[in-house]
Design a protein around this motif. Structure first.
Motif, short mmCIF file in Angstrom:
data_model
loop_
_atom_site.label_atom_id
_atom_site.label_comp_id
_atom_site.label_asym_id
_atom_site.label_seq_id
_atom_site.Cartn_x
_atom_site.Cartn_y
_atom_site.Cartn_z
N ALA A 88 0.84 -1.20 0.00
CA ALA A 88 0.00 0.00 0.00
C ALA A 88 0.87 1.25 0.00
CB ALA A 88 -0.93 -0.01 1.21
N GLY A 89 1.95 1.20 0.78
CA GLY A 89 2.88 2.32 0.79
C GLY A 89 3.52 2.54 -0.57
N ALA A 90 3.85 1.44 -1.25
CA ALA A 90 4.42 1.56 -2.60
C ALA A 90 3.44 2.23 -3.54
CB ALA A 90 4.81 0.17 -3.12
N ALA A 91 2.15 1.87 -3.40
CA ALA A 91 1.12 2.47 -4.25
C ALA A 91 1.00 3.96 -3.97
CB ALA A 91 -0.22 1.77 -4.03
N VAL A 92 1.03 4.32 -2.67
CA VAL A 92 0.92 5.73 -2.30
C VAL A 92 2.13 6.51 -2.81
CG1 VAL A 92 0.87 7.34 -0.36
CG2 VAL A 92 -0.51 5.28 -0.29
N VAL A 93 3.33 5.94 -2.64
CA VAL A 93 4.54 6.60 -3.12
C VAL A 93 4.48 6.80 -4.64
CG1 VAL A 93 7.02 6.31 -3.43
CG2 VAL A 93 6.00 5.82 -1.23
N ALA A 94 4.01 5.76 -5.34
CA ALA A 94 3.88 5.87 -6.80
C ALA A 94 2.90 6.98 -7.17
CB ALA A 94 3.42 4.54 -7.39
N TRP A 95 1.82 7.09 -6.40
CA TRP A 95 0.83 8.14 -6.65
C TRP A 95 1.44 9.52 -6.43
CZ3 TRP A 95 -1.60 11.87 -3.54
CH2 TRP A 95 -2.69 12.51 -4.14
N TYR A 96 2.22 9.66 -5.34
CA TYR A 96 2.90 10.93 -5.08
C TYR A 96 3.85 11.26 -6.23
CZ TYR A 96 1.48 12.05 -0.28
OH TYR A 96 0.78 12.42 0.83
N GLY A 97 4.55 10.24 -6.72
CA GLY A 97 5.45 10.47 -7.84
C GLY A 97 4.72 10.94 -9.08
N ALA A 98 3.56 10.33 -9.33
CA ALA A 98 2.75 10.74 -10.47
C ALA A 98 2.27 12.18 -10.32
CB ALA A 98 1.56 9.80 -10.63
N MET A 99 1.89 12.55 -9.11
CA MET A 99 1.45 13.92 -8.86
C MET A 99 2.61 14.91 -9.05
SD MET A 99 -1.79 13.83 -8.31
CE MET A 99 -1.73 12.54 -9.57
N ALA A 100 3.81 14.51 -8.60
CA ALA A 100 4.98 15.37 -8.79
C ALA A 100 5.27 15.54 -10.28
CB ALA A 100 6.19 14.79 -8.07
N LEU A 101 5.14 14.44 -11.03
CA LEU A 101 5.36 14.52 -12.47
C LEU A 101 4.32 15.42 -13.13
CD1 LEU A 101 7.04 13.50 -14.84
CD2 LEU A 101 5.48 11.54 -15.01
N ARG A 102 3.09 15.33 -12.64
CA ARG A 102 2.03 16.17 -13.17
C ARG A 102 2.32 17.64 -12.88
NH1 ARG A 102 -4.40 15.83 -11.45
NH2 ARG A 102 -5.12 17.51 -12.81
N ARG A 103 2.80 17.92 -11.65
CA ARG A 103 3.14 19.31 -11.32
C ARG A 103 4.28 19.81 -12.21
NH1 ARG A 103 2.82 17.37 -5.94
NH2 ARG A 103 5.10 17.38 -5.84
N ALA A 104 5.22 18.91 -12.52
CA ALA A 104 6.35 19.32 -13.35
C ALA A 104 5.91 19.71 -14.76
CB ALA A 104 7.37 18.17 -13.43
N LEU A 105 4.81 19.13 -15.22
CA LEU A 105 4.30 19.44 -16.55
C LEU A 105 3.54 20.76 -16.58
CD1 LEU A 105 3.08 15.89 -17.64
CD2 LEU A 105 5.23 17.04 -18.21
N ALA A 106 3.08 21.20 -15.39
CA ALA A 106 2.36 22.47 -15.31
C ALA A 106 2.80 23.20 -14.05
CB ALA A 106 0.85 22.23 -15.30
#
Length: 218
Positions: A88-106
């Motif tokens: 579950a922690g891995a999933a949450v970390v992956a989600w945070y990473g995706a959000m960071a990548l999304r922020r990097a695009l905008a």
């Protein structure tokens, strides 16, 4: 001399665990958010900076310790539950990473409010406590996520993990608070947050992959 050699040997063995705690903690706290914005604002105003930094760092350390020790004690005899929590922690970390990548695009520039009358120390401390403790992500990050990763460490390495995680938190808040005047022109530019968020996304992806492989390949 023998004690020093023994300590250095122990420190060398614990270095990967310290690094894990440090990178995980930095990945979670380095982002535009209410707490970081408040710390930066106080740093720019040069108002009760030491108190704000100490409250944020000590609070993070206390919650991380609670998560690691509590999860280690409760789940130590239940490896399946611990593995499920790690996944579950891995999933949450992956989600945070995706959000960071999304922020990097905008990316967006960080705006620190410099206006307003000086505040008392009591008001400032109450405000930073409110911003920190009333944010549900604080508990997800420190108690649950950091706790899950810390609980997966060997019992004799959990303290070193907390050294890395708590040290990263303290280092970030000290840098943000006391280096605010130097950082604010840089992070007023969206490109700076883009680079930072890309680094966060990369660290998150690495940690998520490590957690996943630790469970699935065990």
């Amino acid at each position: 001399m023998q004690d020093t050699t023994s300590f250095l040997s122990t420190l060398q063995a614990a270095l990967p665990t310290i690094t894990t705690g440090l990178t995980l903690s930095l990945s979670l706290i380095v982002a535009i958010g209410a707490q970081n914005t408040y710390v930066l604002r106080q740093g720019l105003r040069r108002e009760h900076v030491l108190a704000v930094v100490m409250v944020c760092a000590l609070l993070d350390m206390a919650l991380m310790t609670l998560g690691v020790s509590g999860l280690a004690t409760t789940l130590g005899q239940h490896p399946r539950a611990l593995n499920a929590l790690a996944l579950a922690g891995a999933a949450v970390v992956a989600w945070y990473g995706a959000m960071a990548l999304r922020r990097a695009l905008a990316p967006q520039a960080l705006q620190a409010q410099l206006q307003g009358e000086p505040q008392s120390l009591r008001t400032t401390v109450l405000q930073v406590l409110g911003i920190s403790l009333l944010n549900p992500h604080v508990y997800l990050d420190t108690v649950i996520l950091v706790g899950a990763v810390g609980a997966k460490q060997a019992p004799d390495l959990q303290g070193w993990f907390l050294v890395g995680a708590g040290g990263a938190s303290a280092l970030w808040f000290v840098t943000l608070g006391f280096g605010a005047r130097l950082l604010s022109p840089l992070f007023a530019r969206p490109v700076a947050w883009r680079v930072l968020d890309l680094l966060v996304a990369a660290m998150m992806g690495h940690i998520a992959y490590g957690l996943w492989t630790q469970v699935t390949l065990a």
